[in-house]
Design a protein around this motif. Structure first.
Motif, mmCIF file in Angstrom:
data_model
loop_
_atom_site.group_PDB
_atom_site.id
_atom_site.type_symbol
_atom_site.label_atom_id
_atom_site.label_comp_id
_atom_site.label_asym_id
_atom_site.label_seq_id
_atom_site.Cartn_x
_atom_site.Cartn_y
_atom_site.Cartn_z
ATOM 1 N N LYS A 115 4.393 -22.303 -10.182
ATOM 2 C CA LYS A 115 2.893 -21.917 -9.525
ATOM 3 C C LYS A 115 2.498 -20.467 -9.584
ATOM 4 N N ALA A 116 3.450 -19.563 -9.792
ATOM 5 C CA ALA A 116 3.268 -18.117 -10.229
ATOM 6 C C ALA A 116 2.088 -17.921 -10.912
ATOM 7 N N VAL A 117 1.312 -16.851 -10.660
ATOM 8 C CA VAL A 117 -0.094 -16.543 -11.264
ATOM 9 C C VAL A 117 0.455 -15.613 -12.439
ATOM 10 N N ARG A 118 0.144 -15.714 -13.686
ATOM 11 C CA ARG A 118 0.481 -14.867 -15.042
ATOM 12 C C ARG A 118 -0.517 -13.723 -14.819
ATOM 13 N N THR A 119 0.110 -12.466 -14.847
ATOM 14 C CA THR A 119 -0.753 -11.134 -14.769
ATOM 15 C C THR A 119 -0.242 -10.275 -15.865
ATOM 16 N N ALA A 120 -0.658 -9.181 -16.065
ATOM 17 C CA ALA A 120 -0.235 -8.195 -17.056
ATOM 18 C C ALA A 120 1.044 -7.462 -16.686
ATOM 19 N N GLN A 121 1.065 -7.695 -15.394
ATOM 20 C CA GLN A 121 2.616 -7.014 -14.755
ATOM 21 C C GLN A 121 3.785 -7.913 -15.233
ATOM 22 N N ASN A 122 3.609 -9.080 -15.038
ATOM 23 C CA ASN A 122 4.658 -10.122 -15.368
ATOM 24 C C ASN A 122 4.841 -10.830 -16.599
ATOM 25 N N GLU A 123 3.746 -10.403 -17.440
ATOM 26 C CA GLU A 123 3.592 -10.915 -19.073
ATOM 27 C C GLU A 123 4.930 -11.059 -19.499
ATOM 28 N N PRO A 124 5.923 -9.890 -19.651
ATOM 29 C CA PRO A 124 7.075 -10.326 -20.297
ATOM 30 C C PRO A 124 7.987 -11.274 -19.889
ATOM 31 N N MET A 125 7.769 -11.685 -18.523
ATOM 32 C CA MET A 125 8.600 -12.854 -17.996
ATOM 33 C C MET A 125 7.810 -14.266 -18.221
ATOM 34 N N PHE A 126 6.586 -14.173 -18.460
ATOM 35 C CA PHE A 126 5.985 -15.163 -18.904
ATOM 36 C C PHE A 126 6.306 -15.583 -20.418
ATOM 37 N N LYS A 127 6.388 -14.434 -21.193
ATOM 38 C CA LYS A 127 6.823 -14.823 -22.589
ATOM 39 C C LYS A 127 8.285 -15.241 -22.717
ATOM 40 N N LEU A 128 8.966 -14.733 -22.005
ATOM 41 C CA LEU A 128 10.356 -15.581 -21.829
ATOM 42 C C LEU A 128 10.647 -16.824 -21.350
ATOM 43 N N ILE A 129 9.694 -17.384 -20.261
ATOM 44 C CA ILE A 129 9.531 -18.418 -19.792
ATOM 45 C C ILE A 129 9.065 -19.159 -21.213
ATOM 46 N N ALA A 130 7.976 -18.843 -21.902
ATOM 47 C CA ALA A 130 7.590 -19.737 -22.941
ATOM 48 C C ALA A 130 8.663 -19.929 -24.003
ATOM 49 N N ARG A 131 9.373 -18.749 -24.369
ATOM 50 C CA ARG A 131 10.353 -18.977 -25.155
ATOM 51 C C ARG A 131 11.779 -19.812 -24.910
ATOM 52 N N GLY A 132 11.826 -19.896 -23.420
ATOM 53 C CA GLY A 132 13.008 -20.730 -23.042
ATOM 54 C C GLY A 132 12.269 -22.304 -23.252
ATOM 55 N N GLU A 133 11.191 -22.512 -22.853
ATOM 56 C CA GLU A 133 10.561 -23.978 -22.914
ATOM 57 C C GLU A 133 10.675 -24.453 -24.401
ATOM 58 N N LYS A 134 10.369 -23.701 -25.159
ATOM 59 C CA LYS A 134 10.238 -23.773 -26.718
ATOM 60 C C LYS A 134 11.727 -24.218 -27.147
ATOM 61 N N TRP A 135 12.677 -23.417 -26.796
ATOM 62 C CA TRP A 135 14.000 -23.426 -26.993
ATOM 63 C C TRP A 135 14.257 -24.883 -26.662
ATOM 64 N N LEU A 136 13.983 -25.465 -25.558
ATOM 65 C CA LEU A 136 14.470 -26.534 -24.720
ATOM 66 C C LEU A 136 13.958 -27.902 -25.613
ATOM 67 N N LYS A 137 12.664 -27.570 -25.941
ATOM 68 C CA LYS A 137 11.888 -28.777 -26.784
ATOM 69 C C LYS A 137 12.477 -28.889 -28.133
ATOM 70 N N GLU A 138 12.904 -27.572 -28.852
ATOM 71 C CA GLU A 138 13.601 -27.887 -30.081
ATOM 72 C C GLU A 138 14.835 -28.065 -30.078
ATOM 73 N N ASN A 139 15.705 -27.888 -29.050
ATOM 74 C CA ASN A 139 17.230 -28.038 -29.298
ATOM 75 C C ASN A 139 17.583 -29.283 -28.286
ATOM 76 N N THR A 140 18.818 -29.864 -28.527
ATOM 77 C CA THR A 140 19.672 -30.662 -27.800
ATOM 78 C C THR A 140 20.755 -29.854 -27.012
ATOM 79 N N PHE A 141 21.103 -30.515 -25.849
ATOM 80 C CA PHE A 141 22.545 -29.828 -25.370
ATOM 81 C C PHE A 141 22.987 -30.963 -24.770
ATOM 82 N N THR A 142 24.474 -30.851 -24.548
ATOM 83 C CA THR A 142 25.171 -31.807 -23.834
ATOM 84 C C THR A 142 26.196 -31.351 -22.602
ATOM 85 N N ASN A 143 25.793 -30.004 -22.371
ATOM 86 C CA ASN A 143 26.447 -29.265 -21.302
ATOM 87 C C ASN A 143 26.250 -30.053 -20.053
ATOM 88 N N PRO A 144 27.131 -30.582 -19.144
ATOM 89 C CA PRO A 144 26.778 -31.105 -17.746
ATOM 90 C C PRO A 144 26.375 -29.859 -16.860
#
Length: 216
Positions: free
Chosen positions: A168-197
């Motif tokens: 629920k964190a609000v996206r701002t100019a200050q935390n934009e780098p973090m939100f870009k990393l979040i988007a990249r992480g979500e994209k990775w999860l949707k495009e990849n599979t993993f079996t690590n417990p």
């Protein structure tokens, strides 16, 4: 005269972190910053992979103030249920929102294998989510699909299963780098599979997770 090849610059530790297109930007965010960590790459793709941690990143030398008090080997023999051939991840956040960072370590020895941040305007849950994505991606890159990953955050583990950082964190100019990393992480999860417990670290039984920053 040959045309100079363009480079991309990753800043892992600096006054601002991320992937930058010019040396001037890289220098701006690292010059004079304690234990700054940065590197150039020949393509944006390689730079973004390195920033996410799916490429090898040399560890920065730590100053005395960076040393995690709880780091180092611990006696887990009393808890045979702990899988020592594993990695552990954790996050720390000063304020909510506030400066957030996360890291991953080898469970048995607490040897740090990645560390990212600090990011402005973050939360602990975001950090826990990013730490898990980072750890999963790194294990896949290294061909360790069966390696157990410990986290002490049920919320972050739930977000991983849903492949969505439900912050629920609000996206701002200050935390934009973090939100870009979040988007990249979500994209990775949707495009990849993993079996690590992914296993919940039982803090009440075993003590703080080996990746803990020791700032409580």
């Amino acid at each position: 005269m040959s045309k100079k090849k363009k480079k991309y610059y990753v800043v892992w530790v600096g006054s601002k972190t991320g992937v930058f297109e010019t040396w001037a930007e890289c220098l701006l965010y690292t010059k004079g910053f304690p234990n700054a960590k940065y590197k150039s790459f020949p393509s944006r793709y390689e730079a973004e992979d390195a920033f996410m941690g799916v490429a090898h990143i040399p560890s920065a030398k730590k100053s005395h103030s960076d040393v995690v008090p709880d780091s180092g080997p611990r006696n887990f023999h009393r808890f045979p249920e702990i899988i020592l051939d594993s990695i552990s991840v954790d996050a720390a956040c000063s304020g909510n929102p506030g400066k957030m960072e996360y890291r991953g370590v080898i469970t048995e020895t607490a040897e740090e294998i990645f560390r990212m941040g600090p990011f402005e305007g973050g939360t602990n849950n975001i950090g826990e989510f990013l730490a898990l994505v980072h750890g999963i991606a790194l294990m896949k890159k290294e061909g360790k699909d069966d390696k157990v990953i410990y986290s002490d955050s049920k919320i972050a583990m739930g977000w991983i299963r849903k492949k969505k950082c439900n912050t629920k964190a609000v996206r701002t100019a200050q935390n934009e780098p973090m939100f870009k990393l979040i988007a990249r992480g979500e994209k990775w999860l949707k495009e990849n599979t993993f079996t690590n417990p992914l296993i919940k670290w039982e803090t009440k039984l075993w003590g703080e997770i080996p990746a803990d920053f020791g700032r409580k």
